[in-house]
Design an enzyme around this catalytic site. Structure first.
Site, PDB file in Angstrom:
ATOM      1  N   ALA A 158       4.503   4.257   2.540  1.00  0.00           N
ATOM      2  CA  ALA A 158       4.158   2.992   1.890  1.00  0.00           C
ATOM      3  C   ALA A 158       4.594   1.865   2.805  1.00  0.00           C
ATOM      4  CB  ALA A 158       4.836   2.868   0.530  1.00  0.00           C
ATOM      5  N   LYS A 159       4.060   0.687   2.571  1.00  0.00           N
ATOM      6  CA  LYS A 159       4.469  -0.486   3.344  1.00  0.00           C
ATOM      7  C   LYS A 159       4.028  -1.735   2.608  1.00  0.00           C
ATOM      8  CE  LYS A 159       6.604  -0.914   7.369  1.00  0.00           C
ATOM      9  NZ  LYS A 159       7.741  -0.063   7.752  1.00  0.00           N
ATOM     10  N   GLY A 160       4.822  -2.778   2.709  1.00  0.00           N
ATOM     11  CA  GLY A 160       4.455  -4.077   2.169  1.00  0.00           C
ATOM     12  C   GLY A 160       4.459  -5.111   3.273  1.00  0.00           C
ATOM     13  N   LEU A 209       0.843  -1.194   0.000  1.00  0.00           N
ATOM     14  CA  LEU A 209       0.000   0.000   0.000  1.00  0.00           C
ATOM     15  C   LEU A 209       0.877   1.242   0.000  1.00  0.00           C
ATOM     16  CD1 LEU A 209      -2.504  -1.078   2.831  1.00  0.00           C
ATOM     17  CD2 LEU A 209      -2.627  -1.605   0.390  1.00  0.00           C
ATOM     18  N   ASP A 213      12.464  -4.554   6.491  1.00  0.00           N
ATOM     19  CA  ASP A 213      11.635  -4.449   7.690  1.00  0.00           C
ATOM     20  C   ASP A 213      11.758  -5.780   8.412  1.00  0.00           C
ATOM     21  OD1 ASP A 213       9.299  -3.953   9.503  1.00  0.00           O
ATOM     22  OD2 ASP A 213       9.002  -2.232   8.208  1.00  0.00           O
TER      23      ASP A 213
END
Length: 1059
Positions: free
Chosen positions: A595-597, A544, A651
């Site tokens: 953003a992040k996955g 996202l 991460d």
């Protein structure tokens, strides 16, 4: 059996004709088998010994003993390999088993000829399976020998096995039409176990010794080509060879070993679906990690006229269906609706589509509805009691509205609607290929495909149906509100897919780029810019972002138990949204938005994190690069219509994988490979956060700012920390600070001593990156260590600990009675540096507040770990007197470092990047520019963090607003102002623009490359974002959240004059 090839449904929009077979893919009949036949020279001698063994024990009457042995050896059609593998005693026991089956059938009045042959022999290093079955049919009620051998042998991780399988006629045994299928499994013995250099693709070095002895020259040539292709790619590689003068075709598939469990069995289901059978199958393993499967296929019913009207040509089935759909099998060898595929109720494409959409439905159907919104509006957002009640209702609604099982069961009951909705999806995203693109539209074959696909189903291929028509059909076909909501979610999915790799000939996972506008604003008030959904065999994942230019880490989420997995899968999207939102607020000082996955490993695939990450990244790249290799990476339908670039970073559980992601992007030809991932190793120009303490540097500015504000001496402060000395943030927090640690909680357990833990031992652990189970210093009489695997412990206080894991999971809420600065406090400072999101929430925050006094047991909390404390819990702690500094402000050092790493990647060309940013892989020598640039990044991190800390304190002193709210408002004000400035007429002021960029870009880059060259290389959207964020952050930090417009004008004017 019926002529399945002429009756099976084919997927909508499938290419139906095959290109002409190349001459090098035509095999002579005499050499088509590919393996030298096994001849067991001692077969007659062994047969006599078996007969003697049976007679010796009197198991079978002498009158029929030789007859039964002759029948077994001469009539059943076993390959000589079976007799060569098995001992005399084993063969005798198999003959006895068959004889016993006959006797039992006679006793029951059954016809003995219907009794199937079914034998199993399993050992540590080999196995034999024999069964009678109908060719071309998957018997779901049968013994499932293929699945059994695949699970035990082909999926094994400690040993490697090869398989040979044969089908032969079985006269006088089993049901009419059944044939004998045998499987021989043997452990591999490689010529070279660990090949290096040129040996990696040398068949003589990497092959199993038995394979080298048996394989023909033709097979060696085929495998040599296949292996060299596989090592250069991810995912399966397929090739088809025609055998002259026959209907038989040889399908050869190569793939990296271990990348797809259960693929062998799933492939059988696929060719059965298309009415094909195999006469022989081979699975060969190679010591370089490549697995090659070779299948000899032909129509299952060769007695019928396969050219009859309505029949599909075998070459069309193989080339355009099996070879293309095998990539779907690789992605999902066992989808949730595989049984519907095996039974023929859904095609493979339809069942995989249903699997993918079911994940979408499970995440987005459990919405809270207007009633929840109305209730939330009526309750007091500042009331802890109200917010606690609301949180419980929200959790209950999401858990109970629709379970995953509910969704799956509803989809199962609606195969007709699934077919209809899939046809709509395919009608948008499938592209029929021309001959030059790997297909040859053949009108006659296409008529056959369409007739088979449409039989009895009008409008199946879209037929001009509009969204309203499909919604009407969904209303007509569903029986209740639950079914209606689930199937309408399919329509929502179809409407919002902008692009997908579903129809790419080669892929490793299935990815979708979605328009996120379907998300309800009452639940997701901040609109997303982009959303990706990725589904693989080991995982499901999302990505996202809140702006076009956005950056954030990719994390892998693991689940210790199935219950934990159920919780994680329910909260996957919300966690991803919250992390990206936090990143958006945290990125206030940098040009990239948030953003992040998130990659969630399946419950039974917890050891497959690296494989899942690779497939996730590869599937994302499929949607970021335009395909230019027909038959490998085709062009896709792109409804988004613009270039997209993702900026990613490490991460949780992915820090060691970003080098591969960088190099894979480069190997796939991505022009943005240098900036694709940050946190990569130094040899690739990365600035590793942990090596330089980048994230911790900003956290420390807040920790030290608190000490200055309160007049505390750092060495006397008692401190609690979650996230131990093995992690990036935890280890650097220990190394950078001088506090008196009283408690550390990490993945290993809880370490506590109210009199202080040994600092030199903690430093040792931090440098070695070890957890607290390696702590090797004495504890005081009041200290203790509880590890997650401990049970039935007694603490020094007399308290009983039944379960170490449960104790660890709640230890951060305990009162440790170790405060030096304030009476009754658990400790002076709490710095969460790790732990699951929402570890402190409105439902448990009361345990940190003294019930009698209403005062927080924690005087200060600096949230280093993302989302460790929920917003409502932060407010409750602040109301109780705790100084709370939230993650979006405190741990932005990492994102600042990453952003400046991206900037350097975009500024240099490839040659300059290698020279000035890449550390020598052999010597470890750092370029002078690199050392200086890292130091400047550290200075910028400290400066930005201190500017925000001071701004928060000024705003709090002026308004008494809780600090956690000020942090949010600062972020919102900067982000909003940044976007306004980047798109305003200020950008057109060349003098101002130049002045701002000369101040915003690091001096080292300007000195070395020059502003004009940087502007040529960096995308304009990125430069605009830098321009806007620099002006906005400096203005808000100086003048506050809501200054007058005159202040903005004054700031711009003074900035222009001063610089």
């Amino acid at each position: 059996m019926p002529g399945l090839l002429a009756t099976r449904r084919l997927p909508a929009f499938a290419d139906s004709a095959t290109p002409e077979t190349p001459k090098d893919h035509l095999l002579q009949r005499s050499g088509s088998i590919g393996y030298a036949p096994v001849k067991f020279a001692r077969k007659l001698e062994q047969k006599a010994l078996v007969t003697a063994e049976l007679k010796k024990h009197g198991w079978i009457p002498d009158a029929v003993c030789e007859q039964e042995t002759d029948y077994f050896y001469d009539k059943l059609g076993f390959d000589d390999q079976y007799f060569q593998y098995e001992s005399v005693i084993t063969i005798a026991s198999h003959i006895l088993s068959l004889y016993g089956a006959k006797i039992q059938a006679l006793a029951q009045g059954d016809n003995t000829t219907d009794t199937p042959v079914r034998l199993v022999r399993e050992a540590e290093d080999h196995a034999v399976y024999i069964d009678t079955s109908f060719p071309g049919v998957t018997d779901q009620q049968g013994p499932q020998f293929e699945g059994r051998l695949e699970e035990r042998y082909l999926n094994a991780t400690d040993k490697v096995f090869r398989v040979e399988s044969f089908r032969s006629g079985c006269s006088d045994w089993g049901k009419p039409g059944q044939e004998l299928r045998t499987y021989f499994v043997s452990e591999c013995s490689f010529a070279v176990d660990k090949p290096e250099g040129d040996d990696v693709t040398d068949l003589a070095k990497i092959s199993d010794k038995t394979f080298l002895e048996k394989a023909t020259h033709n097979t060696l040539a085929i495998y040599d080509r296949m292996i060299k292709t596989v090592v250069a790619r991810m995912g399966p590689v397929m090739d088809v060879y025609s055998i002259q003068g026959t209907k038989e075709r040889r399908l050869v598939i190569g793939l990296p070993r271990g990348t797809c469990k259960n693929f062998f069995t799933a492939l059988t289901d696929l060719y059965h679906y298309y009415g094909l059978q195999s006469s022989r199958k081979y699975v060969e393993q190679f010591s370089n990690g490549v697995c090659v499967m070779s299948l000899y296929l032909q129509p299952a019913n060769t007695t019928e006229d396969s050219t009859a009207d309505g029949a599909l040509d075998i070459d069309a089935a193989l080339h355009h269906l099996i070879t293309k759909e095998a990539s779907l099998l690789f992605c999902l060898p066992r989808n949730y609706f595989n049984d519907l595929f095996v039974r023929g109720e859904l095609s493979l494409q339809e069942s995989v589509y249903a699997h993918c959409v079911s994940a979408f439905v499970a995440h987005f159907l459990n919405r809270l509805g207007p009633e929840y919104t109305s209730l939330r509006q009526q309750l007091d957002p500042n009331s802890a009691v109200h917010q606690q009640l609301l949180a419980k209702i929200k959790r209950r609604l999401r858990e109970e509205t629709y379970t995953r099982e509910d969704v799956y069961n509803i989809i199962r009951e609606q195969p007709e609607l699934v077919r209809l909705l899939y046809a709509q999806f395919a009608g948008v995203h499938f592209i029929r290929r021309s001959r030059s693109e790997g297909g040859t539209p053949d009108p006659e074959q296409q008529i056959k495909v369409d007739r088979q696909r449409l039989i009895g189903r009008p409008n199946r291929l879209g037929g001009g149906l509009q969204d309203a028509d499909i919604q009407k059909l969904i209303h007509e076909k569903t029986n209740n509100e639950h079914e209606l909501h689930v199937m309408m979610s399919f329509a929502t999915f179809n409407k919002h897919v902008l692009k997908t790799n579903f129809y790419q000939p080669t892929k490793t996972a299935i990815s979708f780029r979605l328009d996120p506008s379907f998300l309800p604003p009452e639940e997701y008030p901040e609109p997303l810019y982009g959303m990706f959904l990725v589904i693989g065999d080991e995982f499901r994942g999302t990505h996202l972002r809140f702006r076009d230019v956005a950056r954030g880490g990719i994390r892998i989420v693991k689940s210790r138990t199935r219950e934990a997995y159920s919780m994680n899968v329910r909260g996957l999207f919300d966690e991803n949204y919250a992390l990206a939102s936090t990143q958006q607020k945290k990125n206030k000082d940098i040009p990239e938005g948030g953003a992040k996955g998130v990659i969630l490993l399946d419950a039974d695939k917890q050891d497959r994190g690296e494989q899942a990450f690779r497939k996730y990244i590869d599937a994302l790249i499929d949607l970021l690069l335009e395909g230019h290799s027909p038959g490998i990476k085709d062009k896709i339908v792109d409804l988004y219509g613009k270039e997209e670039i993702l900026f990613c970073g490490p991460d949780e559980n992915t820090a060691g994988l970003v080098d591969w992601a960088t190099e894979h992007a480069r190997a796939r030809g991505a022009p943005w490979w240098k900036s694709f991932f940050t946190g990569k190793s130094k040899r690739l120009g990365g600035i590793p956060h942990d090596a330089y303490g980048m994230t911790s540097l900003s956290v420390r500015q807040y920790v030290e700012g608190v000490y200055e504000k309160l007049g505390w001496k750092e060495e006397e402060v008692t401190k609690i920390q979650t996230g131990g000395p093995d992690g990036d943030l935890g280890s650097n927090e220990i190394l950078l600070g001088k506090e008196k640690y009283v408690t550390i909680i990490d993945g290993a357990g809880v370490l506590h001593d109210p009199n202080g833990l040994d600092r030199s031992e903690l430093v040792r652990l931090a440098k070695a990156r070890q957890m607290i189970d390696a702590y090797n210093a004495p504890l005081s009489a009041d200290g203790y260590r509880v590890l997650v695997d401990d049970v039935d412990l007694t603490l020094p206080s007399g308290e009983k600990v039944a379960n170490g894991t449960n104790f660890r999971n709640t230890a951060h809420l305990r009162d440790f009675h170790a405060g030096n600065r304030e009476a009754g406090s658990s400790a002076d400072m709490f710095v969460p540096c790790g732990g699951r999101p929402e570890a402190i929430n409105i439902n448990n925050v009361g345990q940190l507040i003294d019930e009698a006094t209403g005062k927080s047991r924690l005087p200060a909390l600096v949230e280093g770990a993302n989302l460790f404390v929920t917003q409502d819990a932060k407010l409750a702690l602040e109301k109780a007197g705790c100084l709370v500094y939230k993650d979006a402000s405190t741990n932005k050092g990492g994102v600042t470092s990453s952003s400046l790493e991206v900037l350097a990647s975009l500024s240099f060309d490839d040659a300059g990047f290698r020279t000035h940013m890449c550390v020598d892989a052999h010597t470890g020598a750092e370029p002078a520019f690199y050392r200086a640039y890292v130091a400047s990044v550290q200075d910028i991190i400290r400066s930005n963090a201190r500017m925000e800390f001071d701004a928060i304190e000024r705003e709090h002193e002026a308004t008494s607003t809780p600090r956690s709210l000020i942090s949010n408002r600062l972020s919102e004000a900067i982000v909003k102002l940044q976007e306004e400035m980047a798109s305003s007429s200020l950008w057109q002021d060349i003098k101002l623009r130049t002045t701002v960029l000369n101040s915003a870009f690091p001096p080292l880059l300007l000195q070395h490359i020059g502003l004009d060259t940087m502007l040529e290389r960096i995308p304009e959207s990125y430069v605009r974002a830098i321009f806007g964020c620099f002006l906005a952050s400096r203005f808000v930090y100086k003048h506050g959240i809501a200054p007058s417009p005159f202040r903005i004008y004054e700031f711009i004017s003074s900035f222009d004059t001063q610089h």
